[in-house]
Write an enzyme that holds these catalytic residues in place. Structure first.
Site, PDB file in Angstrom:
ATOM      1  CE1 TYR A   1      -3.576   2.681   0.687  1.00  0.00           C
ATOM      2  CE2 TYR A   1      -2.237   3.327   2.573  1.00  0.00           C
ATOM      3  CZ  TYR A   1      -3.292   3.571   1.705  1.00  0.00           C
ATOM      4  OH  TYR A   1      -4.046   4.711   1.871  1.00  0.00           O
TER       5      TYR A   1
ATOM      6  CG  ASP B   1       5.716   3.825   0.770  1.00  0.00           C
ATOM      7  OD1 ASP B   1       6.029   4.533   1.748  1.00  0.00           O
ATOM      8  OD2 ASP B   1       4.541   3.678   0.379  1.00  0.00           O
TER       9      ASP B   1
ATOM     10  CE  LYS C   1       0.946   5.062   8.410  1.00  0.00           C
ATOM     11  NZ  LYS C   1       1.001   4.438   7.116  1.00  0.00           N
TER      12      LYS C   1
HETATM   13  C1  PLP Z   1       0.408   4.946   5.743  1.00  0.00           C
HETATM   14  C2  PLP Z   1       1.143   4.690   4.494  1.00  0.00           C
HETATM   15  C3  PLP Z   1       1.080   5.558   3.387  1.00  0.00           C
HETATM   16  C4  PLP Z   1       0.153   6.725   3.348  1.00  0.00           C
HETATM   17  O1  PLP Z   1       0.425   7.676   4.327  1.00  0.00           O
HETATM   18  P1  PLP Z   1      -0.732   8.697   4.750  1.00  0.00           P
HETATM   19  O2  PLP Z   1      -0.041   9.624   5.705  1.00  0.00           O
HETATM   20  O3  PLP Z   1      -1.807   7.878   5.348  1.00  0.00           O
HETATM   21  O4  PLP Z   1      -1.174   9.399   3.510  1.00  0.00           O
HETATM   22  C5  PLP Z   1       1.899   5.307   2.316  1.00  0.00           C
HETATM   23  N1  PLP Z   1       2.740   4.256   2.292  1.00  0.00           N
HETATM   24  C6  PLP Z   1       2.807   3.400   3.313  1.00  0.00           C
HETATM   25  C7  PLP Z   1       3.782   2.266   3.260  1.00  0.00           C
HETATM   26  C8  PLP Z   1       2.007   3.572   4.442  1.00  0.00           C
HETATM   27  O5  PLP Z   1       2.058   2.686   5.434  1.00  0.00           O
END
Ligand code: PLP
Length: 454
Positions: free
Chosen positions: A161, A256, A284
């Site tokens: 994701y 990511d 995060k």
């Molecule tokens: C949470 C997450 C996102 C998106 O971040 P948001 O701050 O919710 O937009 C993208 N990539 C990964 C791996 C994530 O865990």
């Protein structure tokens, strides 16, 4: 089995006196304002059933709901709160920053301070750009990769994701490596068609995709520690394969690290596996509980970003001083000696105990973990490395477990595909208390007696 577990559970739920009046009333009201009553879908409890808890406050590893009940929190805001709730250093930094003004739309010293802390301690990036969410970081990283390479296509992995970026809200069609099919309405086919989706842990699928389209592929993006669809740990050897094959074809490799960054170590999965991707995205933890995302890369690549280069990317609240202060305070704590070792040790003890319990009781249950990330899987399998290895039916068990754990004062994110997080506020004593409660809950869910288990 599931039906039986559910019946046991109803019996159990009736025998408890968990209060829900306030959360229920708030949710009823929220449904008038927000689609599904929430501002982000997974919060709605659709996959576990029942009313989402509305929270009033958090402190350390605990949260309190609107009905005044306390829970040990393993969601930790889905990862950002690596120091737990209301950490005094983070709170003080936020309060001090607020006193100086909340936003200027102009540079502040605080952006330099957070950037310096990160770049001095993370050898995998040389420059950084702050944005306001993980989604924004990924979206910008993709644009940057396309701008640098002049190529249109992106490869992503099924089961990873990357936020709600149009080009990445796609799933695999049938076949080994295919152009994506959008997994949300509102995404034009033309956009989904710029993304190729391949399974994780499958070298052949990636080789085929690359040999078919090599000169059109800008980037391969992966969660190096896939943690949004269960915890699908990849081997270091597979990640090295990604590094090699992308380098050979002039394709940029994007890690990511919105979850793994500052979580499995200060330099995230790049440091954990010692692999240097071309671009890294963060979110995060980087914001200390405030909305911050970031992407970083080598100086050469980052020079393509406006105003230095021709890849446009901007943000009214980017580098927000209050958020920068929170991030800096949190990351400074993460740099304390042995911080990550200690996180991993406490998590391993917790996870090890639950796994020994499951084996002793012969339950189809296993906790996968890395650093302070864990995932409850209802399986007897030793390894799960791709999303098709997760049995959707096993989510029945998670649903049952989630309910029982709420009754017993443990809050997990309301989906069996989501991972849990241990913060520095989760002491050995709290984790041991939690493990005892989880063992009893597992026994209830699987209708077995926990007697005879130490
Ligand atoms: C949470 C997450 C996102 C998106 O971040 P948001 O701050 O919710 O937009 C993208 N990539 C990964 C791996 C994530 O865990």
């Amino acid at each position: 089995f599931p039906t039986f577990a559910t019946a046991r559970l109803l019996h159990f739920a009736r025998s408890c006196n968990m209060q829900r009046q306030q959360s229920e009333a708030l949710f009823e009201e929220a449904k008038r304002y927000f689609p599904g009553g929430v501002n982000s879908p997974v919060r709605a409890f659709r996959s576990v059933g029942g009313t989402p808890l509305f929270f009033e406050k958090g402190d350390g590893c605990h949260v309190w709901d609107a009905d005044g009940q306390r829970y040990i929190d393993f969601c930790c805001s889905w990862g950002p709160l690596i120091l737990g709730h209301n950490h005094p250093k983070v709170r003080e930094a936020i309060v001090d920053a607020v006193g100086l003004g909340t936003s200027f739309g102009a540079p502040t010293r605080k952006e330099n301070e957070l950037a310096r802390l990160i770049l001095d301690n993370n050898p995998y990036i040389e420059m950084i750009r702050f944005v306001s969410s993980g989604t924004e970081a990924v979206m910008s990283a993709i644009r940057l990769a396309r701008g640098v390479t002049g190529r249109p296509l992106v490869i992503k992995f099924e089961g990873c994701y990357h936020g709600h970026v149009d080009a990445l809200l796609v799933k695999a069609g049938s076949g080994l490596s295919t152009f994506g099919i959008s997994s949300s309405a509102g995404i034009p086919e033309a956009v989904a068609n710029d993304t190729i989706v391949v399974p994780l842990n499958d070298k052949r699928a990636l080789e085929v995709a690359i040999s078919d389209y090599a000169h059109d592929i800008a980037a391969v993006i992966i969660e190096p520690i896939p943690a949004n669809n269960g915890l699908l740990l990849q081997t270091k050897e597979y990640l090295e394969f990604l590094r090699d094959i992308t380098r050979r074809h002039g394709i940029l490799l994007i890690f990511d690290e919105v979850i793994s960054g500052f979580r499995v170590g200060f330099s995230g999965a790049a440091g954990y596996y010692d692999i240097r991707p071309d671009i890294i995205t963060y979110g995060k933890i980087i914001g200390g509980g405030m909305p911050v995302g970031a992407y970083g890369a080598s100086r050469d690549i980052m020079r393509h970003i406006a105003p230095e280069g021709d890849v446009y990317q901007a943000g009214t609240l980017s580098g927000n001083p209050v958020a920068m202060a929170a991030g800096r305070a949190q990351l400074a704590e993460c740099l304390q000696p042995d911080f990550y070792q200690d996180q991993a040790q406490r998590t391993e003890a917790f996870v090890g105990r639950l796994n020994r319990f499951a084996i002793a009781q012969q339950l189809p249950f296993k906790v996968f973990s890395i650093g302070s990330i864990f995932w409850f899987a209802f399986t007897a399998t030793e390894e799960i490395r791709s999303s098709d290895e997760i049995d959707p039916k096993s989510m029945e068990h998670f649903r049952a477990l989630h309910k029982v754990l709420l009754e017993r004062g443990i809050y997990l994110g309301p989906s069996g595909y989501e991972v849990g997080f241990v913060s520095s506020a989760h002491t050995e004593a709290v984790l041991s208390e939690a493990a005892g409660l989880i063992e009893a809950a597992l026994a209830a869910v699987f209708n077995r007696s926990a007697e005879g288990v130490a």
